[in-house]
Design an enzyme around this catalytic site. Structure first.
Site, PDB file in Angstrom:
ATOM      1  N   HIS A 186       5.295 -15.087  -2.820  1.00  0.00           N
ATOM      2  CA  HIS A 186       4.117 -15.367  -1.991  1.00  0.00           C
ATOM      3  C   HIS A 186       4.511 -15.927  -0.632  1.00  0.00           C
ATOM      4  CE1 HIS A 186       1.001 -15.573  -5.478  1.00  0.00           C
ATOM      5  NE2 HIS A 186       0.965 -14.414  -4.861  1.00  0.00           N
ATOM      6  N   ARG A 288      -5.088  -4.191  -0.535  1.00  0.00           N
ATOM      7  CA  ARG A 288      -5.030  -4.850  -1.848  1.00  0.00           C
ATOM      8  C   ARG A 288      -6.428  -5.355  -2.218  1.00  0.00           C
ATOM      9  NH1 ARG A 288      -0.339  -7.181   0.932  1.00  0.00           N
ATOM     10  NH2 ARG A 288       1.597  -6.454   0.001  1.00  0.00           N
ATOM     11  N   CYS A 486       4.898   1.408   0.424  1.00  0.00           N
ATOM     12  CA  CYS A 486       4.016   0.304   0.820  1.00  0.00           C
ATOM     13  C   CYS A 486       4.548  -1.037   0.345  1.00  0.00           C
ATOM     14  CB  CYS A 486       2.595   0.521   0.290  1.00  0.00           C
ATOM     15  SG  CYS A 486       2.462   0.486  -1.507  1.00  0.00           S
TER      16      CYS A 486
END
Length: 556
Positions: A186, A288, A486
Site C-alpha cells: 500500500h 479499481r 496494468c
C-alpha cells in the site's frame, strides 16, 4: 564516511535531507485489574476512543482522496469491527482497563490475521496502526506517526501505515525509506500516486541515527548516508537531467521509431482523475472499482451510486480508452456482505471473479451500471474480470456482460499462472488481456506481496515472470488481440521498454510515473526494446535481467 545501502526503489525521484524517524510505537499498557463497578465507564472510554480514531481516519481519507481515501476508510471499518469491540467489552467486564482490553483484543485478532494466509497477513501492519492510535488516545500520549518538523527531511520507518502515507506533506517530507514493505505494498502504491521518492525493503532503515544526512534515489533503490558534496552534486545533476527530459516529453507513448504504446493510468475512483489528466494519460488502463464498494462493506452501493461514479470517469476521457475492472473482492479486500468469513486461505479461495459468479446479482448490478454510465458517450469502454483461471471463467464473464446489455469489449486479467499458460484458450472468449503483474508474481513465486523479506521474489524483473508476460503477449498477437500490463511493473521506465519488447500493447501505471515512462520509451527503437527483452529473459535472476537490459539499451 559515506555509506551505500540498497533497498527496492518504488517511486521515482531523488531526495537529499536529514534522517527523521517515525514516532515510537505505543508501549504495552499495564495489566492492571479494575473494580467491577468501573467496567461500564471503561467500556464507554474504549468506545469513545474507537469512534474518535475511526472519525479521524475517515477525515484523513476525505482530505487525501483517491486510493488513499479507500484504504483509510477500510482502516476505519477495521477499528469499528463489531466482533473486535465485543471482545474488548468482554475483557473489560472481567477486569481489564480500556487500554488493556483494546490491546489484548487486537492482539488476539492480529494472531488470527497472521495465520489466515498471505493476503490477510498483509493487513497486520494496518491493524497494528489502528490499535496504536486507539491505545494512544486512551493513554493520552502523542499519536504515533510522522514527526513534527519545520525543516524538510527524509522519513525513515519500519513501515508506513496508510494513514501516515496518505497525508505526507511533500514540501516537508522529501522522500521516505522503510525497512519492511514491497514494491506492491500500500505504501509503495500511494507513494507513486503522490510522486514522493521512496525506497522500501531496506535492511537497517530504523537503525540509522536521527539527523544524519541521507540521499535517496527512488529510481535505483540506492540510499547514501553522509554523501560527499561531490556525490550530492552528481545526484542533483542526474535529477535535473531527468526533470528536463520529462519536460521535453509529451504526446502519446511511442518508441523512437514511432511504434505506439498507449500510456494509461491506474485509478481508484474519480478523485484520481486530475493527476491522470495532468500527467498526460491517454486513458484509464485499470479502474479499481472495489474502492467504491469499500465505502460500506455491509452492503453493495446502489446501482445509481455506481452509475454516477463510473460516468465521471468515462466523461474525463470522452474519446479515450477506459478499462474497468469488475469488483475484485476477497482476500485483502473483504466485504462483509460478500466475502466468506471462515476461509482457511483467502488468497487462494473465493475472490475476484469467483466471488462475482457466486453472487450474480452483485455482478449484474455493476455491469448494468456500467452500461448506463456509458450511454451517449463516445468513450471506448472495456470491462475485464479479475482472477480469471481458464476459458470456463472467461466465458462465464463474457456471458454475464452480454446478459447485462453491456456494449463494450470484454477482457480477462492474467493474474494466475494458469491464465498465462492458457492465454490463447481464454482469448477464444474475450477480446483482450490485461496482466496484473503484482498478483501474477505473488502466485508464480508463492511470495506474499506485502512481506518485505520476499521482495526479491516480488521483483517484476524476475525472468520467470517475464516468461509469463511473453506467453500472454504472444498468444494475443497470434489472434490479433491486445495484451496490456496494468500491474506496477509498468511504472518502471526501463522495464516498460522490456515489456514493449515482449509484445505488450499498452502500459498502465500510477499517473505520476507516466512522464518517466514516456520519456524513456521515446529514446529507443522497437528493435532495441526487443533485444533488451531477449537479454532479460536469458538471465537467471532479477538483478541480472535488469543489468542485461540496461546494457543492451545503453549500447555497451
Amino acid at each position: 564516511m559515506e555509506q551505500a545501502l540498497r533497498g527496492v526503489g518504488v517511486s521515482h525521484g531523488v531526495a537529499i535531507g536529514q534522517v527523521r524517524h517515525m514516532g515510537t510505537a505505543v508501549l504495552e499498557p499495564p495489566a492492571t485489574q479494575i473494580p467491577t463497578e468501573d467496567a461500564p465507564r471503561e467500556q464507554a472510554r474504549a468506545q469513545a476512543a474507537v469512534d474518535a480514531v475511526a472519525a479521524d481516519l475517515i477525515a484523513r481519507g476525505n482530505l487525501a482522496g483517491g486510493e488513499a481515501q479507500a484504504v483509510l476508510e477500510a482502516q476505519a471499518l477495521m477499528a469499528q469491527d463489531p466482533e473486535l469491540i465485543a471482545d474488548v467489552n468482554r475483557r473489560i467486564a472481567v477486569g481489564s482497563s480500556a487500554e488493556r482490553g483494546v490491546y489484548d483484543a487486537f492482539a488476539a485478532y492480529r494472531a488470527l490475521l497472521a495465520a489466515a494466509g498471505d493476503y490477510l497477513a498483509g493487513r497486520v501492519a494496518d491493524l497494528d496502526d489502528v490499535r496504536n492510535r486507539i491505545v494512544a488516545r486512551l493513554l493520552g500520549v502523542p499519536m504515533p506517526g510522522v514527526p513534527d518538523s519545520d525543516e524538510p527531511y527524509v522519513l525513515f520507518a519500519r513501515d508506513l501505515a496508510p494513514a501516515d502515507t496518505a497525508l505526507l506533506d511533500p514540501t516537508l517530507v522529501l522522500g521516505f525509506v522503510t525497512e519492511e514493505g514491497g514494491p506492491t505494498s500500500h505504501s509503495a502504491i500511494l507513494a507513486r500516486a503522490m510522486g514522493v521518492p521512496a525506497v522500501v525493503a531496506m535492511p537497517g532503515a530504523t537503525d540509522l541515527p536521527e539527523g544524519v544526512l541521507a540521499a535517496v534515489d527512488g529510481s535505483t533503490g540506492e540510499v547514501l548516508i553522509d554523501p560527499s558534496e561531490e556525490k550530492q552534486a552528481e545526484l542533483r545533476r542526474v535529477a535535473a537531467e531527468r526533470k528536463a527530459a520529462l519536460s521535453a516529453s509529451s504526446g502519446p507513448g511511442q518508441t523512437s521509431d514511432g511504434h505506439k504504446v498507449p500510456l494509461l493510468a491506474n485509478i481508484g475512483g474519480p478523485a484520481d482523475l486530475p493527476a491522470a489528466l495532468e500527467n498526460g494519460a491517454e486513458g484509464i488502463g485499470l479502474f479499481r472499482t472495489e474502492f467504491l464498494f469499500l465505502d460500506d462493506s455491509a452492503k453493495a452501493p446502489s446501482e445509481e451510486k455506481q452509475v454516477e461514479a463510473y460516468r465521471k470517469v468515462l466523461e474525463a476521457f470522452p474519446e479515450g480508452r477506459v478499462v474497468v475492472r469488475a469488483l475484485d473482492a476477497g482476500a485483502d479486500k473483504p466485504l462483509d456482505f460478500l466475502t466468506p468469513a471462515d476461509e482457511p486461505n483467502p488468497a487462494l479461495g473465493v475472490r475476484g471473479l469467483r466471488t462475482l459468479l457466486e453472487n450474480p446479482e452483485v455482478m449484474q448490478t455493476q455491469l448494468r451500471a456500467l452500461a448506463k454510465a456509458a450511454e451517449g458517450l463516445p468513450v471506448y469502454l472495456e470491462v475485464m474480470a479479475p482472477m480469471v483461471a481458464d476459458r470456463v471463467d472467461a466465458k462465464a464473464f463474457a456471458d454475464a456482460c452480454r446478459e447485462a446489455g453491456l456494449k463494450a469489449k470484454f477482457g480477462a486479467m492474467v493474474e494466475i499462472p494458469s491464465a498465462a499458460l492458457r492465454a490463447r484458450s481464454i482469448l477464444n472468449e474475450v477480446e483482450f488481456l490485461s496482466l496484473g503483474t503484482n498478483d501474477l508474481a505473488q502466485y508464480a513465486f508463492a511470495a506474499d506481496r506485502q512481506v518485505g523479506a520476499l521482495a526479491r521474489l516480488q521483483d517484476p524483473w524476475q525472468p520467470a515472470l517475464l516468461d509469463l508476460v511473453a506467453l500472454s503477449a504472444e498468444a494475443a498477437k497470434s489472434v490479433g488481440k491486445s495484451c496490456g500490463v496494468c500491474g506496477e511493473a509498468a511504472s518502471d521506465p526501463l522495464l516498460a521498454c522490456v515489456l514493449t519488447g515482449l509484445g505488450v500493447t499498452s502500459l498502465s501505471m500510477g499517473a505520476a510515473a507516466i512522464p518517466y515512462v514516456r520519456s524513456t520509451l521515446a529514446k529507443y527503437t522497437l528493435a532495441q526494446c526487443r533485444r533488451a527483452a531477449d537479454a532479460a529473459r536469458a538471465a537467471d535472476t532479477a538483478d541480472e535481467a535488469r543489468a542485461a537490459a540496461q546494457q543492451v539499451l545503453s549500447g555497451e
